[in-house]
Every structure is written in structure tokens, then in C-alpha cells.
Design a protein around this motif. Structure first.
Motif, PDB file in Angstrom:
ATOM      1  N   GLN A  75       0.847  -1.189   0.000  1.00 40.49           N
ATOM      2  CA  GLN A  75       0.000   0.000   0.000  1.00 40.49           C
ATOM      3  C   GLN A  75       0.889   1.249   0.000  1.00 40.49           C
ATOM      4  N   PRO A  76       0.522   2.246  -0.799  1.00 39.05           N
ATOM      5  CA  PRO A  76       1.278   3.505  -0.703  1.00 39.05           C
ATOM      6  C   PRO A  76       1.000   4.145   0.647  1.00 39.05           C
ATOM      7  N   PRO A  77       1.949   4.937   1.187  1.00 41.02           N
ATOM      8  CA  PRO A  77       1.677   5.592   2.468  1.00 41.02           C
ATOM      9  C   PRO A  77       0.439   6.480   2.359  1.00 41.02           C
ATOM     10  N   PHE A  78      -0.308   6.572   3.439  1.00 45.64           N
ATOM     11  CA  PHE A  78      -1.535   7.373   3.458  1.00 45.64           C
ATOM     12  C   PHE A  78      -1.175   8.845   3.221  1.00 45.64           C
ATOM     13  N   ALA A  79      -1.755   9.418   2.179  1.00 46.65           N
ATOM     14  CA  ALA A  79      -1.388  10.793   1.817  1.00 46.65           C
ATOM     15  C   ALA A  79      -2.350  11.822   2.401  1.00 46.65           C
TER      16      ALA A  79
ATOM     17  N   GLN B  55       4.579  11.516  15.598  1.00 44.59           N
ATOM     18  CA  GLN B  55       4.443  10.660  14.414  1.00 44.59           C
ATOM     19  C   GLN B  55       3.182   9.806  14.554  1.00 44.59           C
ATOM     20  N   ARG B  56       2.590   9.453  13.428  1.00 47.33           N
ATOM     21  CA  ARG B  56       1.378   8.633  13.413  1.00 47.33           C
ATOM     22  C   ARG B  56       1.688   7.223  13.914  1.00 47.33           C
TER      23      ARG B  56
ATOM     24  N   ASP C 112      -3.607   4.626  11.920  1.00 48.24           N
ATOM     25  CA  ASP C 112      -3.985   3.842  10.732  1.00 48.24           C
ATOM     26  C   ASP C 112      -5.327   3.151  10.951  1.00 48.24           C
TER      27      ASP C 112
END
Ligand code: G3I
Length: 355
Positions: A32-36, A342-343, A348
């Protein structure tokens, strides 16, 4: 019929596997691409956080995360009576106005917390010795002055906070002692008179672990509404923990929806150290379990009718800022952002439920 080479090759592989009795391996997960996005960009309802005026001023990362992620802002402490109203004749608006200005600059809604509480009172109130008329004037004047000051800027208020004990009986607060139990209804009337556009909430904690308390609260708000008292919503703080099952969290949220009022998960944080162990550490397993809990709460809230979804507010921004560490003097990591802003996996989990 002519098949392309790739199809024949694949067929041969599949036939060979059938013949040998092997099962097809599961497909590799697609990376998965990082959440933008951000919480505010992906959420179909307001997603917010409580903020400290002091941390907004002193810690750039704090304000950056709050501005980027939240579409709703609550002042963690700056609008409490003890902070706003230090003497009978003086108000100190500095921190509260600062938080409101921050929210407006970042196009976020402001939720006011709180007009009436049994604690965080200024000493002049705890020492006040007037008769019931003087107490009524004190209650009305405070609510009227504060709500009028923020009229047009604060969209909603926790009018009364934490009036119940966990057993479901009304707390014997200074307000009940001097004004009787129906001060709650009058507090809503005073707030409504000062700003008829503001959405007004009864806010409390413990719904998810005490059936007696949540039933008493839902009965109160229903009875206020049926009497024509201007109440629009119920705030459930959800200072909750890994001890409470996902099913219990979800059914509590669904039950709040049955009041027909707006529902605000108003102070969400999820303790992963509920036994307050002094040497606990935040393992990957705890982070994964916390993700599941945040996802469960968010999904259950999202399942409410859209018109009742006032929003979810976390109680402060990052683990570094949580009231829980000071409260338990133990390690705690209850929020979706870590000590470095940081997340976390919890973040997520929220996003997965929102998308
Ligand atoms: O700002 C003063 C500082 O000047 C002083 O030196 C220091 C010494 O104790 O106290 C500072 O005030 C503290 C304030 O937080 C700001 O940090 C108070 O002592 C402390 O009692 C206060 O705690 C807050 C608590 O409510 C009581 O008002 C927490 O930050 C805040 O997270 C907590 O929030 C409550 C919600 O309002 C209602 N629901 C439960 C939730 C968690 O307890």
C-alpha cells in the motif's frame, strides 16, 4: 482458438499443481502507498482533538499536527471555570481566545468545554457562601457571560459535565447542594438564551463500562428533551482502555444513537496500560491491539445516522501530552500520535475505519 503464450504457461502451471495436489499459494499482499491524507480530509464527520494553549504556543510540532489533522478543536482546560473566571468580577480570556483563534485560522470548528463542572472551580466559588438565589445568579451569570463572549465563534458547548457517579446516582456536587438537581435543566436554558445557535451537550465518562451510569445519562437527556429543554447532544468522553471489548464499545455508541440526539465521542483516548504497571513498555503487540480498538470505535461511530454524528475528539494530540501520565504516574501511550508527533498504528486504524 489460439491462446497467448502467457495463458498456456499459466495453465500448465495450474495443471501441474492440480496434479501434484498442491494448493495455490495466497497472492502476495499488494504494497500500500503511504496514506497521503489527513483525518480531517478523510473523515465524513468532524474529527478533532483537545488542545492546550500552552503547548500550542511552545511546541511547533504540536500545532502543526493539530492544524493538519483536526476539523474540530476543544480547549483541554482554557474554558473551564477555574481558568476563565478567577474572581467574581474578572474573566481571563487570554488562553481561550488563543485556542479559538488557532481553530479559526485553521478552519476548524470550536467545541466549548465546559460551562458547568463539579471540579476545576475557582476558589471563590468553592468558598462561596450565598443563598440559593445568589448561587443561581452565579450559575446564570457565568454561563451567560462565557457563551456570549464566544457567540458566533464556539459552535457547541458541554453545558454540564460529569453530573453522575458511576452508580448512576446524581453526584452530590456543590451545584446540587445549593441548587437542587434541576440546575442541569436551567444551565441548558441559560446557555440557549445566550446563544440560540449553539449546539448544547451533556458530557460524561464511563458509559462504556457502567450500564447503570449510561442508562441514567440517557434517561436524563431524553427527559430533558421531552420537557422542551434545549439539549441537542450527548457527549461520551471515552477515556477507555484495552480492557473494554470492541463489542461493548460499539453497543454503547449504538445505544447513544437511540437517544435521537447528536453524539460526540468527546475525549477519546485508549489506555494500553490499564493496570497502571510502572515498568510497562509499548510493544508492537500493544500498538497493534490499540489500532484494533481505535478502528472499532471509529467504525461504530461511523455506523450512526449521519445527521447524529457530531464528531470524534481525541483528548489531546500525542502521547507526550496526555493527562493520563500525570494522573497515574505510570507509562501511558493512549493517543494516535507518539511522543515525536508521528502517526501510530492507532492512527492507521482510525483511517481504515473512515475510508
Ligand atoms: O496551569 C496550572 C499551572 O499554572 C500550575 O502550576 C500547575 C500546578 O498543579 O497546575 C496547572 O494546572 C493544571 C491543568 O491541568 C493544566 O495543566 C491542573 O493542576 C490540573 O488539574 C489540570 O488537569 C486537567 C484536568 O482535566 C482537571 O481540570 C487535565 O489537564 C485535563 O486533561 C483534564 O481533562 C478532563 C476533562 O476536562 C473532563 N473529563 C476528564 C478529563 C481527564 O481528567
Amino acid at each position: 482458438m489460439k491462446f497467448p503464450f502467457g495463458f498456456c504457461a499459466l495453465s500448465l502451471v495450474l495443471l501441474a499443481q492440480c496434479g501434484s495436489g498442491e494448493s495455490t499459494p495466497p497472492p502476495a499482499p499488494t504494497p500500500q502507498p503511504p496514506f497521503a491524507g489527513t483525518l480531517r480530509s478523510v473523515s465524513p464527520f468532524p474529527f478533532g482533538g483537545a488542545v492546550s494553549a500552552g503547548l500550542l504556543r511552545s511546541r511547533p510540532a504540536y500545532g502543526q499536527v493539530a492544524a493538519r489533522e483536526y476539523s474540530s478543536i476543544t480547549a483541554e482546560n482554557a474554558m473551564k471555570m477555574g481558568a476563565l473566571h478567577p474572581s467574581p468580577t474578572t474573566y481571563n480570556w487570554t488562553d481561550a481566545d488563543f485556542v479559538v483563534d488557532f481553530a479559526r485560522l485553521n478552519n476548524a470548528r470550536v467545541h466549548g468545554h465546559t460551562l458547568n463542572w463539579y471540579t476545576s472551580l475557582p476558589a471563590w466559588v468553592t468558598n462561596f457562601s450565598g443563598d440559593s438565589t445568589a448561587w443561581e445568579n452565579l450559575l446564570r451569570d457565568h454561563i451567560t457571560t462565557v457563551v456570549k463572549h464566544f457567540r458566533g465563534k464556539v459552535a457547541s458547548w458541554d453545558v454540564v459535565n460529569e453530573a453522575f457517579e458511576d452508580t448512576g446516582v446524581l453526584r452530590n456536587s456543590i451545584w446540587v447542594q445549593h441548587l437542587g438537581p434541576d440546575y442541569i435543566a436551567r444551565a441548558f436554558q441559560y446557555a440557549n438564551a445566550a446563544d440560540p445557535a449553539a449546539r448544547l451537550f451533556y458530557n460524561d465518562y464511563g458509559h462504556e463500562y457502567s450500564a447503570a451510569k449510561r442508562n441514567a445519562i440517557f434517561a436524563l437527556v431524553t427527559s430533558l428533551r421531552n420537557r422542551g429543554i434545549p439539549i441537542h447532544g450527548v457527549g461520551m468522553q471515552f477515556h477507555t482502555s484495552s480492557n473494554i471489548s470492541d463489542a461493548q464499545l460499539a453497543s454503547t455508541i449504538a445505544q447513544a444513537g437511540q437517544t435521537g440526539l447528536l453524539v460526540h465521542i468527546s475525549e477519546l483516548d485508549i489506555s494500553m496500560n490499564p493496570s497502571l504497571a510502572p515498568a510497562a513498555t509499548f510493544t508492537a503487540a500493544l500498538a497493534a491491539a490499540q489500532k484494533v480498538k481505535y478502528k472499532a470505535v471509529t467504525a461504530a461511530f461511523k455506523a450512526l445516522p449521519a445527521a447524529q454524528r457530531f464528531g470524534i475528539t481525541t483528548w489531546n494530540v500525542a502521547d507526550a501530552d496526555t493527562w493520563r501520565r500525570g494522573n497515574c504516574s505510570c507509562p501511558e501511550w493512549p493517543l494516535p500520535f507518539d511522543d515525536n508527533y508521528q502517526r501510530k498504528p492507532a492512527y492507521d486504524g482510525i483511517v481504515e475505519a473512515l475510508q
